[in-house]
Design an enzyme around this catalytic site. Sequence first.
Site, PDB file in Angstrom:
ATOM      1  N   THR A  38      -6.665   0.250   7.249  1.00 15.27           N
ATOM      2  CA  THR A  38      -7.066   1.128   6.149  1.00 15.27           C
ATOM      3  C   THR A  38      -8.488   0.746   5.777  1.00 15.27           C
ATOM      4  O   THR A  38      -8.758  -0.404   5.425  1.00 15.27           O
ATOM      5  CB  THR A  38      -6.128   0.985   4.936  1.00 15.27           C
ATOM      6  OG1 THR A  38      -4.819   1.395   5.326  1.00 15.27           O
ATOM      7  CG2 THR A  38      -6.579   1.884   3.792  1.00 15.27           C
ATOM      8  N   CYS A  70      -7.225   1.423  -4.871  1.00 16.32           N
ATOM      9  CA  CYS A  70      -5.935   1.605  -4.198  1.00 16.32           C
ATOM     10  C   CYS A  70      -5.424   0.259  -3.672  1.00 16.32           C
ATOM     11  O   CYS A  70      -6.150  -0.714  -3.611  1.00 16.32           O
ATOM     12  CB  CYS A  70      -6.081   2.558  -3.021  1.00 16.32           C
ATOM     13  SG  CYS A  70      -6.409   4.258  -3.515  1.00 16.32           S
ATOM     14  N   HIS A 119      -0.717   3.225   1.673  1.00 18.21           N
ATOM     15  CA  HIS A 119      -1.984   3.268   0.920  1.00 18.21           C
ATOM     16  C   HIS A 119      -1.676   3.843  -0.466  1.00 18.21           C
ATOM     17  O   HIS A 119      -1.638   5.051  -0.651  1.00 18.21           O
ATOM     18  CB  HIS A 119      -2.972   4.153   1.701  1.00 18.21           C
ATOM     19  CG  HIS A 119      -4.339   4.218   1.098  1.00 18.21           C
ATOM     20  ND1 HIS A 119      -5.417   4.670   1.800  1.00 18.21           N
ATOM     21  CD2 HIS A 119      -4.806   3.898  -0.118  1.00 18.21           C
ATOM     22  CE1 HIS A 119      -6.493   4.623   1.029  1.00 18.21           C
ATOM     23  NE2 HIS A 119      -6.146   4.172  -0.142  1.00 18.21           N
TER      24      HIS A 119
END
Lengths: 202, 157
Positions: free
Chosen positions: B15, B21, B38
């Site tokens: 990611t 996040c 995520h």
Amino acid sequence: MNPLQKDVIKEISNIGTGHAATALSQLLGRRIDMAVPLVESIPLEEVCEHFGAPEEPICAVLTRCEDNFPCNIVFLMPEEHSARMGDLLLQRISIPCDPDHIEEIRESALAEAGNIVLGAFMNALGDMMHAFMPLSVPAVAHDMLGALMDVLVGIYGISGDMALVVNTPLSFPDDCDDFTGRVMLIPDPGALDSLFVQLGVA
Amino acid sequence: MGELRVISRPESMVTLGLGSCIGLVLYDAEAKIAGMSHIMLPRPPQNKPDTGLKPGKFAETAAPFLLESLMHAGARRNRIRAKLAGGARMFNLPSSSKTSFLAVGEQNIKATLSMLEKLSLVIVSQDLGGTRGRSIRFDTETWMLEVKTLGQGVKEI
């Protein structure tokens, strides 16, 4: 959202960014061109890629308006241009800089530029709505595009799986061809609905 | 963003550009299965039914959903471990109740940790909070989570 409402947002962005670009142009003593504002509905997971690679280093200056039209306005530019813009600003005000504190001073110059530029945006919008739009002090961040977008996209995520991305690209035609700065407007959840009511286009 | 993926050895998951996040990894090293989510927000909006919203988007729904997906793929509940990174505060504005959107990183951390505790999942390592964005990669050969921060290099947790 109907076509009239979309036009209203486009026009708000046009007027706001127009004033912001003028303010920035005066600050830097450089000509600035402004593109037509873009109002696009994009799935949340595609917002970052829409603007560039997730790990691209970016400088963002953000301020918030809390009253009348709660929203965030963000001035985004590639990191390399932010250093250059900081230097341009410092030259203009010709304050001798202590080399030990050049980073801090540049940072402060960027924050102040952001304050003036984004303030011009909100004042124009306030004039249009006959309302006072007080702004918070600006926050400057230097990080990966994806990480900065995360926070902004999260605001859209509160109300759904799509983001209404309102942004206006800026360029410096005289001395910097590849400048890809932009001003983004991110209303708080529900803020647009009350704006439409106030402007009579609900 | 809001996405959720399950893989098996020797694949790896990445990611890029995590800000506020959280990248949550659950894995079962014995079954050689891992999943990453995520997470964007702490919880689904109160006034909306959560139908139609992606479960991977919210801390409160992502962890149970990821756990279920792993078990469905053959992982055993008691062997599943957690690693997580993210939840930074990217914009530092003086705090007020109305700027809570910008403090979403802290809220994500709190909601994710409490959900993991509720599910009695063991957290092996974490790299949370701070003011810098992260890119993460989970390796199913070593079961390590690689965390990259701009200007600060890479570390493994």
